[in-house]
Design an enzyme around this catalytic site. Sequence first.
Site, PDB file in Angstrom:
ATOM      1  N   ARG A 132       0.831  -1.216   0.000  1.00  0.00           N
ATOM      2  CA  ARG A 132       0.000   0.000   0.000  1.00  0.00           C
ATOM      3  C   ARG A 132       0.861   1.259   0.000  1.00  0.00           C
ATOM      4  O   ARG A 132       0.463   2.281  -0.548  1.00  0.00           O
ATOM      5  CB  ARG A 132      -0.929   0.009   1.208  1.00  0.00           C
ATOM      6  CG  ARG A 132      -2.119  -0.891   0.986  1.00  0.00           C
ATOM      7  CD  ARG A 132      -3.194  -0.601   1.983  1.00  0.00           C
ATOM      8  NE  ARG A 132      -4.454  -1.152   1.512  1.00  0.00           N
ATOM      9  CZ  ARG A 132      -5.433  -1.542   2.309  1.00  0.00           C
ATOM     10  NH1 ARG A 132      -5.303  -1.448   3.609  1.00  0.00           N
ATOM     11  NH2 ARG A 132      -6.546  -2.016   1.804  1.00  0.00           N
TER      12      ARG A 132
ATOM     13  N   GLY B  95     -13.592  -3.004   0.152  1.00  0.00           N
ATOM     14  CA  GLY B  95     -14.930  -2.410   0.170  1.00  0.00           C
ATOM     15  C   GLY B  95     -15.117  -1.362  -0.923  1.00  0.00           C
ATOM     16  O   GLY B  95     -16.141  -1.320  -1.602  1.00  0.00           O
TER      17      GLY B  95
ATOM     18  N   GLY C 289      -8.568  -7.134  -1.386  1.00  0.00           N
ATOM     19  CA  GLY C 289      -8.830  -7.999  -0.223  1.00  0.00           C
ATOM     20  C   GLY C 289      -8.289  -9.413  -0.356  1.00  0.00           C
ATOM     21  O   GLY C 289      -7.136  -9.633  -0.722  1.00  0.00           O
TER      22      GLY C 289
ATOM     23  N   LYS D 270     -19.721 -14.189   1.398  1.00  0.00           N
ATOM     24  CA  LYS D 270     -20.973 -13.459   1.667  1.00  0.00           C
ATOM     25  C   LYS D 270     -21.716 -13.080   0.391  1.00  0.00           C
ATOM     26  O   LYS D 270     -21.277 -12.209  -0.359  1.00  0.00           O
ATOM     27  CB  LYS D 270     -20.670 -12.188   2.467  1.00  0.00           C
ATOM     28  CG  LYS D 270     -20.429 -12.476   3.939  1.00  0.00           C
ATOM     29  CD  LYS D 270     -20.553 -11.230   4.766  1.00  0.00           C
ATOM     30  CE  LYS D 270     -21.996 -10.927   5.097  1.00  0.00           C
ATOM     31  NZ  LYS D 270     -22.172  -9.706   5.852  1.00  0.00           N
TER      32      LYS D 270
HETATM   33  P1  AMP Z   1     -15.380 -12.590   0.976  1.00  0.00           P
HETATM   34  O1  AMP Z   1     -14.825 -11.599   1.943  1.00  0.00           O
HETATM   35  O2  AMP Z   1     -16.868 -12.644   0.930  1.00  0.00           O
HETATM   36  O3  AMP Z   1     -14.734 -12.447  -0.416  1.00  0.00           O
HETATM   37  O4  AMP Z   1     -14.953 -14.023   1.527  1.00  0.00           O
HETATM   38  C1  AMP Z   1     -13.629 -14.516   1.540  1.00  0.00           C
HETATM   39  C2  AMP Z   1     -13.618 -15.769   2.372  1.00  0.00           C
HETATM   40  O5  AMP Z   1     -14.502 -16.709   1.825  1.00  0.00           O
HETATM   41  C3  AMP Z   1     -12.281 -16.459   2.422  1.00  0.00           C
HETATM   42  O6  AMP Z   1     -11.723 -16.278   3.684  1.00  0.00           O
HETATM   43  C4  AMP Z   1     -12.607 -17.939   2.176  1.00  0.00           C
HETATM   44  O7  AMP Z   1     -12.047 -18.803   3.146  1.00  0.00           O
HETATM   45  C5  AMP Z   1     -14.120 -17.968   2.296  1.00  0.00           C
HETATM   46  N1  AMP Z   1     -14.731 -19.028   1.483  1.00  0.00           N
HETATM   47  C6  AMP Z   1     -14.551 -19.261   0.182  1.00  0.00           C
HETATM   48  N2  AMP Z   1     -15.242 -20.355  -0.208  1.00  0.00           N
HETATM   49  C7  AMP Z   1     -15.886 -20.834   0.892  1.00  0.00           C
HETATM   50  C8  AMP Z   1     -16.735 -21.950   1.133  1.00  0.00           C
HETATM   51  N3  AMP Z   1     -17.066 -22.797   0.155  1.00  0.00           N
HETATM   52  N4  AMP Z   1     -17.209 -22.131   2.371  1.00  0.00           N
HETATM   53  C9  AMP Z   1     -16.867 -21.262   3.363  1.00  0.00           C
HETATM   54  N5  AMP Z   1     -16.061 -20.207   3.208  1.00  0.00           N
HETATM   55  C10 AMP Z   1     -15.571 -19.981   1.975  1.00  0.00           C
END
Ligand code: AMP
Length: 411
Positions: free
Chosen positions: A51, A388, A365, A212
Amino acid sequence: MIKKANNPVPIKDILNKLTIEELDIKGKRVFVRADFNVPIDNNLSITDDRRIRSTLPTIDYLIDEGAKVILASHLGRPKGKIDPRFTLAPVAKRLQRLIGKEVLFAQDCIGAQLEGIVSRMKNGDVLLLENLRFNPGEEKNDEEFAKALARLADFYVNDAFGAAHRAHASIVGIPKFLPSAVGFLMRKEIEYLKGTVQNPVRPFVAILGGAKVSGKIGVLENLVDKVDKVIVGGGIAYTFIKAMGYEVGDSLVEPEMLDFADMLRKKLIEHNVKFYLPVDSVIAQSMEPGSETKIVTTQEIPKGWRALDIGPASAKLFSEAIQDAKTIIWNGPMGVFEMDAFSRGTFAIARTISDAYALTIIGGGDTDYAAHRAGVSDAISFISTGGGASLQLLEGKELPGIAALTDRKEE
Ligand code: AMP
């Protein structure tokens, strides 16, 4: 005009805001809001300085043009109180090494003493202020605090893309009092993220994953009438699959998003977007290291098991769908890539993306970290420095930190 696959859209075509090169800054005090929110360990050592490095074009330019450079940032969440764990002193040291020039470090970010220091600065000098969030006025967007910051300078430059979605004093407050422009990093982020979505070279493929659904659904909504293909993997895929009527065992599902996910899938298909979901998954009964894993088709995830990565058939399918892409945006890992047993899908997709003859963009991220771990970061056209903020731009929303800057006059 033939567009080259690796050129983003120039900022003047997509944003009517002043840019740093339009400011007459020689001998002037320039307040740069940077994003130096870097990971720092217990010994106050910076563990990843990307960064800081990504702001160097702006800092170097200002030094070369003979400005007095006043840098400011937040670090961590000190919640409006002085907390030595979140001092920016290590950043001043690292920056000094990176630019090969003395970086003055101020113990505060406002006040008479600091104004004295600034008044003694010479052209090309660089000063870093202490953590903005040590002052409660920063996160509250307090007008008096913003005024006190603005008093330090003649111009304001925002290069803190990672914080541009926050309506804080140093982001939206200062521009009320100073001519305010986009810095070089901010410009690049806007050109790649906003410009590409508005004017993609086709086929344009969006790859979404992560945990999410609610965090990604806005991006999908915005892309419905812009993309040619959507690939959904990671935890969010199982809400879509469940909404289609399949059992997904103990896989991640957001029940309140089921109807919306199904509606969105149908809408994408109506818009003639090719929509891909995993056809197989790596499953386990728990996330404990060493726990038994299996590969099953999407239709056969048993009760008590959860899908934690896309399977090899999905990785192959997704890779084939990506082959002809000319523009790719990727946000969210395909599985729990932090654990070796569930990392293959994410790394396979990272490699395919990096091999594609396309403009490739990663939306910050976790995905940035995944590309880094897959060893392909250098082969990606652009990796956003904001999580974000990059999602908000991809959702087609205006970022407060960009909206607050000074409009460019029509030529
Ligand atoms: P996000 O911040 O929504 O992009 O989520 C990222 C996180 O999603 C990472 O830390 C991954 O470990 C988690 N992730 C990815 N695939 C899965 C899955 N099938 N089940 C649970 N967590 C997941």
